[in-house]
Design a protein around this motif. Structure first.
Motif, PDB file in Angstrom:
ATOM      1  N   LEU A   1     -14.869  -2.287  58.333  1.00 14.06           N
ATOM      2  CA  LEU A   1     -15.962  -1.422  57.908  1.00 14.06           C
ATOM      3  C   LEU A   1     -15.597   0.050  58.066  1.00 14.06           C
ATOM      4  N   MET A   2     -14.794   0.362  59.087  1.00 12.11           N
ATOM      5  CA  MET A   2     -14.438   1.751  59.353  1.00 12.11           C
ATOM      6  C   MET A   2     -13.269   2.225  58.503  1.00 12.11           C
ATOM      7  N   ALA A   3     -12.456   1.257  58.001  1.00 14.94           N
ATOM      8  CA  ALA A   3     -11.219   1.625  57.325  1.00 14.94           C
ATOM      9  C   ALA A   3     -11.407   2.604  56.175  1.00 14.94           C
ATOM     10  N   PRO A   4     -12.417   2.397  55.298  1.00 15.22           N
ATOM     11  CA  PRO A   4     -12.566   3.318  54.178  1.00 15.22           C
ATOM     12  C   PRO A   4     -12.821   4.768  54.597  1.00 15.22           C
ATOM     13  N   ALA A   5     -13.274   4.986  55.876  1.00 15.98           N
ATOM     14  CA  ALA A   5     -13.594   6.335  56.323  1.00 15.98           C
ATOM     15  C   ALA A   5     -12.390   7.047  56.938  1.00 15.98           C
ATOM     16  N   GLN A   6     -11.203   6.446  56.848  1.00 10.14           N
ATOM     17  CA  GLN A   6     -10.007   7.042  57.429  1.00 10.14           C
ATOM     18  C   GLN A   6      -9.789   8.467  56.906  1.00 10.14           C
ATOM     19  N   THR A   7      -9.438   9.371  57.827  1.00  6.75           N
ATOM     20  CA  THR A   7      -9.124  10.747  57.449  1.00  6.75           C
ATOM     21  C   THR A   7      -7.672  11.037  57.790  1.00  6.75           C
ATOM     22  N   LEU A   8      -6.959  11.633  56.861  1.00  9.02           N
ATOM     23  CA  LEU A   8      -5.566  12.010  57.066  1.00  9.02           C
ATOM     24  C   LEU A   8      -5.486  13.494  57.374  1.00  9.02           C
ATOM     25  N   THR A   9      -4.643  13.870  58.345  1.00  7.31           N
ATOM     26  CA  THR A   9      -4.401  15.283  58.572  1.00  7.31           C
ATOM     27  C   THR A   9      -3.549  15.820  57.424  1.00  7.31           C
TER      28      THR A   9
END
Length: 505
Positions: A19-27
């Motif tokens: 569920l959290m995967a789509p919210a991943q943020t990349l630096t």
């Protein structure tokens, strides 16, 4: 902790991760690292860098996209930033895919199939709870954007199944898999707002529809449309007109019929059975249906060609790969892989490798060979090894082609072996072809960049409403009037085609 509790906690954590995967943020640093990594791999491995888009233009595009990576961005935004570089290759075999499990059981999809007629889009199959959206409902907007605008954006976002500047493959796949393309590009959505017109009505209506999961989509569409969605098995034969002795051979794929069959014997046996049946039934007009055939094993395409090619032939003129591709075909766990590579490939003048086996010749089959009139039903999804069959047949001066242009180029494509590259931080996956395959064809015999149809056929509104096989219908009319593009029948001259009505989209 008990095993049951451990499994429960593990399952909960995995579910939360999904569920959290789509919210991943990349630096910004991670995004730049991934992007540089991909560019380096493409430069090293892809045999077509600079072929369709000049290298200077690719470098300019890379610099432009790289310079945007100055701040943290979410996963989907980075996916959108990578896409233009991959699509600029204009190679239908090079695919940008989401990280593993991004599209999964919880992903929700648009609840319908759509099909175009002229410049309008209509619902052909509806799996939503609103059963008033019957076939023929004109779909106007999705979430306040016109369907035409969305379709153009999805076509531009993915070059899969379409080489060069050819549009047929991109148009075909982005429509047939519109729900998949939409979820991949815009993300999963619980519901959507649409505007539409019911069939035979001018009133513009608006509603909100809940989007189903893949399991829900499949369950509903099988229940509502199961009978009409069933397709003929691969390499099946059916007699469609006894008066003209016409049969249809459905070739849905050149992939093997069995998973564990390295020599493709099952495919070869079924092919033999099909042509024995054609001979037994005295078929004089054979319609080879390769619509939607995305390709497969080149050996199987050669086996099909053997049944009508007039003399020994080669499929490929040349097979080439870059120097770095060698490392992808040699594995440490297989000590014979290096020897096998040396037996199959040799160094070429460009600093890469070329195949020693590309000049293999195939003998025509005399027993059960088909010597009647050949017709091919094709579309933009007739790709890769399928276009190889079409190109070789055209090169031999055979066949009448009906439908729309194939997805691959007449000259050949980039395929053969593949390397899937996973970017370090985003985990995006890019499939890179390792070979440049050049067809053994005469360039002057081409009828276009791809294999173009002799008779272009598009869907009418009546075709949509009746779910008619409009390409087959048109092909049968050609046969009944004796129209053969490359082997004219003296008793029925080619001019008979002028009396055929034009099939409008």
């Amino acid at each position: 902790m008990k095993i049951g509790q451990t499994l429960c906690l593990t399952g909960l954590l995995i579910g939360m991760a999904c569920l959290m995967a789509p919210a991943q943020t990349l630096t910004a640093a991670q995004a730049r690292t991934d992007f540089t990594y991909l560019k380096r791999k493409l430069d090293m491995l892809h045999p077509g860098m600079g072929y369709y888009t000049p290298r200077p233009r690719m470098e300019q595009l890379y610099d432009s996209l790289y310079n945007r990576l100055t701040a943290p961005m979410d996963y989907l935004a980075f996916y959108h930033n990578v896409s233009p570089l991959v699509t600029a290759l204009k190679d239908g075999h090079t695919n940008l895919n989401h990280r593993k499990n991004y599209i999964g059981k919880q992903t929700r999809f648009l609840p319908f199939y759509i099909r175009p007629v002229d410049n309008k889009y209509f619902i052909s199959h509806n799996v939503s709870a609103d059963t008033s959206l019957r076939r023929g409902t004109e779909l106007l907007t999705i979430n306040n954007r016109t369907v035409g605008d969305l379709h153009r954006e999805l076509m531009d976002s993915d070059h899969s199944g379409s080489d060069g500047d050819n549009l047929t493959g991109r148009r075909q796949w982005s429509l047939v898999q519109f729900a998949d393309y939409y979820a991949a590009w815009y993300g999963s959505a619980d519901s959507i707002s649409i505007t539409y017109r019911l069939a035979g009505d001018t009133l513009v209506r608006q509603t909100r529809l809940r989007c189903p999961t893949l399991a829900g989509f499949r369950s509903t569409i099988r229940r509502r449309y199961g009978a009409e969605l069933s397709q003929a098995p691969n390499l099946s034969v059916r007699i469609v007109d006894t008066l003209t002795h016409t049969a249809v051979l459905r070739v849905a794929s050149f992939m093997g019929l069995k998973k564990k069959d390295p020599f493709q014997w099952a495919f070869n046996r079924r092919l033999k059975q099909a042509f024995k049946q054609l001979k037994r039934d005295n078929v004089q007009n054979l319609v080879v249906d390769v619509q939607g055939n995305g390709g497969g094993v080149v050996l199987n395409s050669a086996r099909l060609l053997r049944y009508w090619m007039p003399k020994p032939f080669r499929i490929m003129e040349q097979e080439e790969m870059t120097r770095a591709a060698r490392a992808e075909l040699i594995t440490r766990w297989n000590p014979l892989s290096a020897l096998n590579f040396s037996l199959q490939y040799k160094s070429d003048k460009e600093g890469g490798f070329s195949s020693r086996m590309s000049h293999r010749r195939y003998r025509p089959r005399h027993k059960d060979a088909f010597t009647g009139n050949l017709y091919f039903m094709m579309n933009g999804a007739s790709f890769s090894a399928t276009t190889s069959v079409l190109a070789k047949t055209l090169d031999a001066g055979l066949g009448t082609f009906v439908g729309e242009a194939s997805g691959s180029a007449y000259w050949g494509d980039f395929a053969g072996h593949f390397k899937t590259v996973t970017l370090p931080y985003s985990r995006l996956q890019v499939r890179i072809p390792l070979k440049k395959l050049t067809h053994a064809v005469v360039p002057d015999r081409a009828n276009g960049f791809t294999v173009e149809p002799d008779f272009t056929v598009t869907r009418s509104y009546e075709d949509l409403m009746t779910n008619r096989d409009y390409v087959l219908d048109y092909t049968l009319r050609l046969i009944r009037q004796g129209v053969v593009a490359r082997k004219p029948i003296p008793l029925r001259p080619l001019q008979a085609s002028l009396s055929l009505p034009t099939v409008q989209e």
